[in-house]
Enzyme design. Structure first.
Site, short mmCIF file in Angstrom:
data_model
loop_
_atom_site.label_atom_id
_atom_site.label_comp_id
_atom_site.label_asym_id
_atom_site.label_seq_id
_atom_site.Cartn_x
_atom_site.Cartn_y
_atom_site.Cartn_z
N TYR A 1 3.62 7.65 1.76
CA TYR A 1 3.20 8.74 0.89
C TYR A 1 2.68 9.96 1.66
CZ TYR A 1 3.76 5.12 -2.56
OH TYR A 1 4.29 4.13 -3.33
N HIS B 1 8.16 1.98 -11.78
CA HIS B 1 7.54 2.14 -10.46
C HIS B 1 7.35 3.60 -10.07
CE1 HIS B 1 6.17 -0.73 -7.50
NE2 HIS B 1 6.51 0.09 -6.52
N LYS C 1 0.90 -8.65 -6.45
CA LYS C 1 1.90 -9.00 -5.44
C LYS C 1 1.21 -9.53 -4.20
CE LYS C 1 5.99 -7.12 -3.15
NZ LYS C 1 6.83 -5.92 -2.97
N ARG D 1 3.79 4.50 -10.39
CA ARG D 1 2.97 4.00 -9.28
C ARG D 1 3.10 4.92 -8.06
NH1 ARG D 1 0.54 -0.66 -6.89
NH2 ARG D 1 1.38 -1.18 -4.84
N ARG E 1 1.76 -2.21 -10.99
CA ARG E 1 3.16 -2.64 -11.03
C ARG E 1 3.48 -3.13 -12.43
NH1 ARG E 1 0.91 -4.88 -6.22
NH2 ARG E 1 1.87 -4.08 -4.32
N HIS F 1 -1.63 -2.94 -0.87
CA HIS F 1 -0.66 -3.11 0.21
C HIS F 1 -1.22 -4.01 1.29
CE1 HIS F 1 1.68 0.85 -0.75
NE2 HIS F 1 2.04 -0.15 -1.52
#
Length: 295
Positions: free
Chosen positions: A268, A233, A161, A236, A136, A259
């Site tokens: 995805y 992004h 994150k 990514r 990120r 995640h």
């Protein structure tokens, strides 16, 4: 105005105790302050009609389809009500529907073109890390020299994150570039330094700015002649898609992306196939397929 300072203190304390970042508090606090200034009293003293009128005004003023300012105002008010021990129904806040859009993904040829059209080594390494490691914007800005492990070919992402650490593979192609960059630029702490700027709370930030990272990515895409809407992004998203197409399984990809829930990673699968392989960097297959003389 009366009670605002004590309200803001409780708000900051609640966000901190729940483990949210300082930037989350600063973002939400701006929205709480704006609505308080608009009416001359704190939101907890307003009625649903006033809240709806204010939100309607934001919608009319917004020029972006996503109405980001509107959504963040609602999120800030939700958090404020939680802080004050009040139900969402107290102000009859609307539900925010999540946009169901597939991300923009670049081809390997487009990523290769971006790398070739970088005018500075710094920007080439930056884009290589964003794509090759799936970082990120905040994560690449926060990379320190101590986070690079060339022997084990890994990068440690510290407090990404969700305040979680993770390791991601580091391509051998990128390691060569990193060694050259470090030798030439001689960074002392952060891999990508910038002008020292003051931040809220009196802190100083010596990292490469967010705007600098965004500009570098957009400029490389522009020079490469890419017509897609490219942002930081996007690289990514492209990292994740290319790994699935190269055979990486969805569980390993979830861990590489950091995640919390597998449902987030499942996005995805709508644009790529998955398999079962040991994690690797897509930069390795990129060089094998796109480097002149490799075919």
């Amino acid at each position: 105005m009366p009670d605002f300072e004590s309200l803001l203190y409780r708000f900051e304390r609640s966000i901190s105790v729940l483990g949210r970042s300082k930037s989350t508090f600063e973002n939400y606090a701006r929205h709480i302050a704006s609505i308080s200034l608009h009416y001359g009293k704190i939101p907890a003293e307003l009625d649903p009609e006033q809240i709806h009128e204010y939100l309607f005004m934001l919608q009319k003023r917004s020029k972006t389809p996503s109405q980001t300012y509107f959504k963040h105002t609602v999120y800030g008010l939700r958090f404020l009500l939680k802080t004050e021990g009040l139900a969402y129904s107290f102000l009859q806040l609307p539900e925010i529907k999540q946009d169901k859009k597939l991300p923009v993904v670049l081809s390997k040829e487009e990523v290769w073109a971006m790398l070739q059209h970088c005018t500075l080594l710094k920007h080439k390494i930056l884009i290589g890390l964003l794509y090759g490691c799936g970082l990120r914007c905040m994560e690449v800005r926060s990379l320190r020299l101590a986070d690079l492990d060339f022997d084990r070919q890994q990068v440690k992402v510290v407090q990404g994150k969700g305040k979680k650490d993770r390791y991601v593979p580091l391509s051998s192609h990128l390691i060569r570039g990193l060694k050259t960059y470090i030798s030439v630029e001689k960074p002392q702490d952060y891999l990508f330094g910038g002008q020292i700027q003051g931040r809220a709370g009196g802190d100083f930030d010596s990292r490469y700015s967010q705007k600098g990272v965004q500009w570098a990515v957009k400029e490389a895409a522009k020079r490469a002649g890419i017509r897609k809407s490219v942002c930081v992004h996007t690289l990514r998203h492209t990292f994740a898609t290319h790994l699935l197409e190269d055979g990486l399984d969805i569980i390993s990809l979830k861990d590489l992306l950091g995640h919390e829930n597998i449902e987030t990673t499942m996005l995805y699968l709508h644009i790529a196939q998955n398999g079962r392989l040991k994690p690797f960097s897509p930069l390795d297959t990129l060089f094998a397929q796109c480097k002149p003389g490799s075919k």
